[in-house]
Design an enzyme around this catalytic site. Structure first.
Site, short mmCIF file in Angstrom:
data_model
loop_
_atom_site.label_atom_id
_atom_site.label_comp_id
_atom_site.label_asym_id
_atom_site.label_seq_id
_atom_site.Cartn_x
_atom_site.Cartn_y
_atom_site.Cartn_z
CE LYS A 150 -3.53 2.36 2.70
NZ LYS A 150 -4.38 2.28 3.88
NE ARG A 172 -3.39 7.55 6.08
CZ ARG A 172 -4.10 8.10 7.06
NH1 ARG A 172 -3.57 8.31 8.25
NH2 ARG A 172 -5.36 8.47 6.84
CE LYS A 204 -6.18 2.03 -0.36
NZ LYS A 204 -6.76 2.01 0.95
C1 PBG Z 1 -6.46 3.93 5.49
C2 PBG Z 1 -7.24 3.81 4.24
C3 PBG Z 1 -6.98 4.48 3.05
C4 PBG Z 1 -7.99 4.16 2.16
C5 PBG Z 1 -8.80 3.25 2.78
N1 PBG Z 1 -8.34 3.05 4.09
C6 PBG Z 1 -5.82 5.28 2.65
C7 PBG Z 1 -5.30 6.32 3.51
O1 PBG Z 1 -6.03 7.22 3.98
O2 PBG Z 1 -4.08 6.32 3.70
C8 PBG Z 1 -8.10 4.74 0.78
C9 PBG Z 1 -9.19 4.26 -0.05
C10 PBG Z 1 -9.46 5.07 -1.24
O3 PBG Z 1 -8.83 6.10 -1.51
O4 PBG Z 1 -10.38 4.68 -1.96
N2 PBG Z 1 -6.32 2.79 6.23
ZN ZN Z 2 -5.66 3.68 8.23
#
Ligand code: PBG
Ligand code: ZN
Length: 280
Positions: A150, A172, A204
């Site tokens: 991710k 992050r 992702k």
């Molecule tokens: C965090 C999380 C994210 C998404 C889902 N859960 C990313 C983030 O904020 O770092 C992103 C999903 C999307 O953009 O569709 N755990």
């Molecule tokens: Zn998160």
């Protein structure tokens, strides 16, 4: 985020009935609590929003696969994916303290009736800790879909706004992957998660990382590979279609086709209901 809003528990019931009728593979739930705190306690309390949501979804559509996103960012006042402390004087996420609370979180999801858990926080040792906790409580059968590769991506913007999970300070990058990192780093993340017990691996975002999807699918044949077509990828197309610059249906189908062509066997997408209708 265009066409997507937070749902109350009764609207969720209607939504999952519709999803089941359309023949989709499943849903993934993200919980947004009324109250956030330092440790995200809303994520693991027995009557939290996600636990209520899982129970309601399973009641409304018993045969639909219900997956829970396992993370802290929607539940913490600071918006980080783990527990923040000041031991180092730098307000860092404490990886190991986060693992203990992740264990509580998955057990509460499993007790509520989740069919699969999907940890998305990118903490080190996260999959092993979750597997141990689940096995210890008799949930040996419950699969884990790991957000293994991710990236720290700018494509998450619309989701963070919709889910009220924007970090209140910093970013992050300490736990998510660097988009500029060598592709081999994704391979190492996947290897570690598989060794710790992940059943499904995820990459992702999807479209800017098709090379990673292809690489992971070739290096780990036989491992179910999911790709998350994220909020920014979706919203850009929506915005351009609104201006009549592109044909939403054609572009969406072409994008999703490229994700499966790259090697993903599971796709998470905000177009899921539309695709089911377009293809029927
Ligand atoms: C965090 C999380 C994210 C998404 C889902 N859960 C990313 C983030 O904020 O770092 C992103 C999903 C999307 O953009 O569709 N755990
Ligand atoms: Zn998160």
């Amino acid at each position: 985020m265009p066409g997507h809003a937070q749902l109350s528990v009764d609207l969720l019931k209607e939504e999952v009935r519709e999803v089941a009728k359309l023949g989709l593979g499943g849903v993934i739930l993200f919980g947004i609590p009324d109250e956030k705190d330092q440790v995200g306690s809303g994520s693991y309390c027995a009557d939290g929003i996600i636990q209520q949501g899982v129970r309601a979804a399973k009641e409304a559509a018993p045969d639909l696969l219900v997956v829970t996103d396992v993370c802290f960012c929607e539940y913490t006042s600071h918006g980080h994916c783990g527990i923040v402390n000041d031991k180092t004087g730098r307000s860092d996420v404490d990886n190991d303290e986060t693992l203990e609370l992740l264990q509580k979180q998955v057990i509460s999801h499993a007790n509520a009736g989740a069919d699969m858990v999907a940890p998305s926080g990118m903490m080190d040792g996260m999959i092993g800790a979750i597997r141990t906790a689940l096995d210890g409580e008799g949930f040996n059968h419950l699969p884990i879909m790991s957000y293994a590769a991710k990236y720290s991506s700018a494509y998450y913007g619309p989701f963070r706004e919709a889910a009220e999970s924007t970090p209140q300070f910093g970013d992050r990058r300490a736990y998510q992957m660097d988009p500029a990192a060598a592709a081999g780093q994704a391979i190492r993340e996947v290897e570690l998660d598989l060794a710790e017990g992940a059943d499904i691996i995820m990459v992702k975002p999807a479209l800017a990382y098709l090379d990673i999807i292809r690489l992971v699918s070739e290096r780990f044949p036989g491992v179910p590979l999911a790709a998350y077509n994220v909020s920014g990828e979706f919203s850009m197309v929506k915005a351009a279609a609104e201006k009549s610059w592109i044909d939403e249906q054609a572009v969406a189908l072409e994008s999703l086709t490229s994700i499966t062509r790259a090697g993903a066997s599971i796709v998470l997408t905000y177009w899921a209901k539309d695709v089911a209708r377009w293809l029927s």
